[in-house]
Design an enzyme around this catalytic site. Structure first.
Site, PDB file in Angstrom:
ATOM      1  N   LYS A   1      -0.964  10.705  -8.525  1.00 28.11           N
ATOM      2  CA  LYS A   1      -0.480   9.531  -9.295  1.00 28.11           C
ATOM      3  C   LYS A   1      -1.506   8.440  -9.196  1.00 28.11           C
ATOM      4  O   LYS A   1      -1.584   7.783  -8.264  1.00 28.11           O
ATOM      5  CB  LYS A   1       0.987   9.151  -8.847  1.00 28.11           C
TER       6      LYS A   1
ATOM      7  N   GLU B   1      -4.303   5.615   3.975  1.00 31.59           N
ATOM      8  CA  GLU B   1      -5.429   4.768   4.315  1.00 31.59           C
ATOM      9  C   GLU B   1      -4.974   3.405   3.667  1.00 31.59           C
ATOM     10  O   GLU B   1      -4.709   3.175   2.409  1.00 31.59           O
ATOM     11  CB  GLU B   1      -6.770   5.134   3.327  1.00 31.59           C
TER      12      GLU B   1
ATOM     13  N   CYS C   1     -10.975  -2.605   0.868  1.00 34.25           N
ATOM     14  CA  CYS C   1     -10.231  -2.474   1.978  1.00 34.25           C
ATOM     15  C   CYS C   1     -10.920  -2.844   2.954  1.00 34.25           C
ATOM     16  O   CYS C   1     -10.402  -3.429   3.882  1.00 34.25           O
ATOM     17  CB  CYS C   1      -9.538  -1.147   2.055  1.00 34.25           C
TER      18      CYS C   1
ATOM     19  N   GLU D   1      -4.395 -10.078   4.740  1.00 35.46           N
ATOM     20  CA  GLU D   1      -5.460  -9.390   3.899  1.00 35.46           C
ATOM     21  C   GLU D   1      -5.125 -10.280   2.291  1.00 35.46           C
ATOM     22  O   GLU D   1      -4.084 -10.324   1.815  1.00 35.46           O
ATOM     23  CB  GLU D   1      -5.085  -8.071   3.532  1.00 35.46           C
TER      24      GLU D   1
END
Ligand code: NAD
Length: 478
Positions: A170, A245, A279, A377
């Site tokens: 997906k 992750e 990331c 973040e």
């Protein structure tokens, strides 16, 4: 608008007729550049059934055959490099030169490193009194984000296919068009029907039922921490294996003997490449008080080389953010940092003439651990500088994070840098600007994730291990 891409289930591209559609928008100019169907739980059921049906055949395929297919996939990506790069630039605004080299180039390197790991893999060995064998984990659900979409798909597809697993993919609904090309390549290279099935759609409608599906043996996810937690929860109902992750708030520790210009250039490249939507980006710079003002001046000067431009231009280093929604999130982070008292050195929220989804390369200093900018973040081109007095303080600041994805250390003395690197609680650390190494394991400590991708460990994530007790003497030694 180009045609609407349908799901790929059981080796067939399904007609999108009559289905709800997700339009893919170019963040550089707001134009619709493509569309995919918007799937649902029924589509997930059919895709999982197709992957389940294809599993016995693929799991039984000799390793040489699996390697042949994954090599052909890598060659296919290379052959379609320009088309893939242009597609990535159009769907998520990453600059074309970066798309070609980093987005597509790294995806190809991912596959080559996984192939090397698979070649070296020993699938049966004597351990104590047992014959220990590895087997594919089974049907893998792969749920991927939009920031390095092709790379993230390849880490999962490559590892799973080499291990003998079948996959329901997906892709991100923000940047799904590269996955349409991947499905075409897989068909062209003769991957058996059902081994990789692709279901398009958003998280709640497709991702969630896929993660919770009782006939899925493993969920591998890359994305935000919040969604990772939901996925782990959904998968836990059937004790399904998960690999996560997730995000990061990685620190660059600048030592007092670090080369000034090189350390500034390295940190900015990590923080601003892909418009900060990486990331593992180094988004906190920890700088000795003794050199802090000189480092800040150099960073402000170097930020000018990152002013955003049209991502289709070969010279552009930074394009727009990937979507209007991401732009709003980043602007909110910058506004909050100003409200909390961080000192803005350059950049900020002022709009740019070039377009609505662009953000200036932004640097704050005097960022304290109690500010959101130190902890959260941003996923945009925003660097936070914090001063420190002692090495112990620098290490404590670097480790003062819920995340533990990456880090960096700069010093003229590599041995000294290594000592600090080993004290950071993160899954990867780069010394003097060394970047992503897809031959080595990649993944996070703490809330940055579970498990490892890339290379040998990334391949082994997709294996089960069985000990056949009393059978050690039956191991073939040839
Ligand atoms: P996201 O978590 O919003 O979405 C990622 C994927 O999950 C998409 O395919 C999305 O449709 C799907 N999803 C959303 N809600 C879901 C749900 N409830 N159930 C199942 N699936 C769902 O992340 P994003 O905005 O696409 O990507 C940005 C985030 O990804 C950042 O936090 C970034 O740090 C992280 N990221 C991590 C890594 C890494 O390797 N550690 C790499 C890239 C990005």
């Amino acid at each position: 608008m180009s045609a609407v891409a349908g799901h790929v289930i059981g080796g067939r591209v399904e007609s999108p007729q009559g289905c709800a559609v997700i339009e893919v928008v170019n963040p550089a100019d707001g134009a619709v550049v493509g569309a995919v169907v918007s799937g649902d739980a029924g589509d997930v059921d059919r895709a999982v059934a197709a992957a389940r049906a294809a599993l016995p055949g693929w799991a039984a395929a000799p390793m040489e055959e699996r390697i042949r297919i994954v090599e052909a996939l890598a060659a296919g990506l290379d052959e379609h490099r320009e088309r893939l790069a242009a597609t990535l630039t159009a769907e998520m605004g990453t600059p074309i030169a970066f798309a070609r080299a980093a987005q597509v180039g790294v995806a190809i390197a991912d596959l080559r490193q996984l192939i090397a790991a698979a070649r070296e893999h020993v699938s049966a060995e004597a351990v104590s009194n047992s014959l220990v064998v590895t087997e594919p984990v089974g049907v893998v659900a792969a749920i991927t984000p939009w920031n390095f979409p092709l790379h993230q798909i390849m880490l999962k597809l490559g590892g799973a296919l080499l291990a003998g697993c079948t996959v329901v993919l997906k892709p991100s609904e923000v940047a799904p068009l590269n996955a349409v090309i991947v499905a075409e390549i897989l068909d062209a290279i003769g991957l058996p029907a059902g081994v990789v099935d692709v279901v398009f759609g958003d998280g709640p409608a497709v991702g969630e039922p896929l993660a919770a599906h009782p006939d899925v043996d493993m969920v591998t996810f890359t994305g935000s921490r919040a969604v990772g937690e939901r996925i782990a929860r959904a998968a836990s109902a059937t004790v399904t294996r998960v690999a996560l992750e997730l995000g990061g708030k990685s620190a660059a520790v600048i030592l007092d003997d670090a080369p000034l210009e090189a350390s500034v250039a390295g940190v900015l490249a990590s923080c601003f490449a892909n418009a900060g939507q990486t990331c593992a980006a180094l988004t906190r710079a920890l700088v000795p008080e003794t050199i802090k003002s000189r480092w800040e001046d150099a960073a402000v000067a170097a930020a000018q080389t990152w002013m955003p431009g049209d991502p289709r231009d070969e010279d552009t280093r930074m394009g727009p953010l990937a979507s209007a929604a991401q732009h709003s999130r980043v602007v909110a982070h910058i506004t909050r940092a100003q409200e909390e008292g961080a000192r803005l050195l350059v950049g900020g929220t002022q709009a740019l003439e070039i377009g609505e989804a662009y953000v200036r390369p932004t640097i704050f200093t005097d960022v304290d651990p109690d500010m959101a900018l130190f902890r959260d973040e941003v996923f945009g081109p925003v660097l936070a500088i914090t001063g420190y007095r002692t090495i112990d303080e620098a290490v404590a600041l670097a480790n003062d994070s819920d995340y533990g994805l990456s880090g960096g250390v700069w010093s003229a003395d590599e041995v000294r840098a290594l000592e600090i690197a080993l004290r950071l609680r993160t899954g990867t650390v780069g010394i003097n600007g060394a970047g992503l190494d897809v031959g080595a394991p990649f993944g996070g400590y703490k809330q940055s994730g579970l498990g490892r991708e890339a290379g040998r460990l990334g391949f082994e994530e997709f294996l089960e291990v069985k000990s056949v007790m009393g059978a050690a003497h039956l191991v073939k030694t040839s």
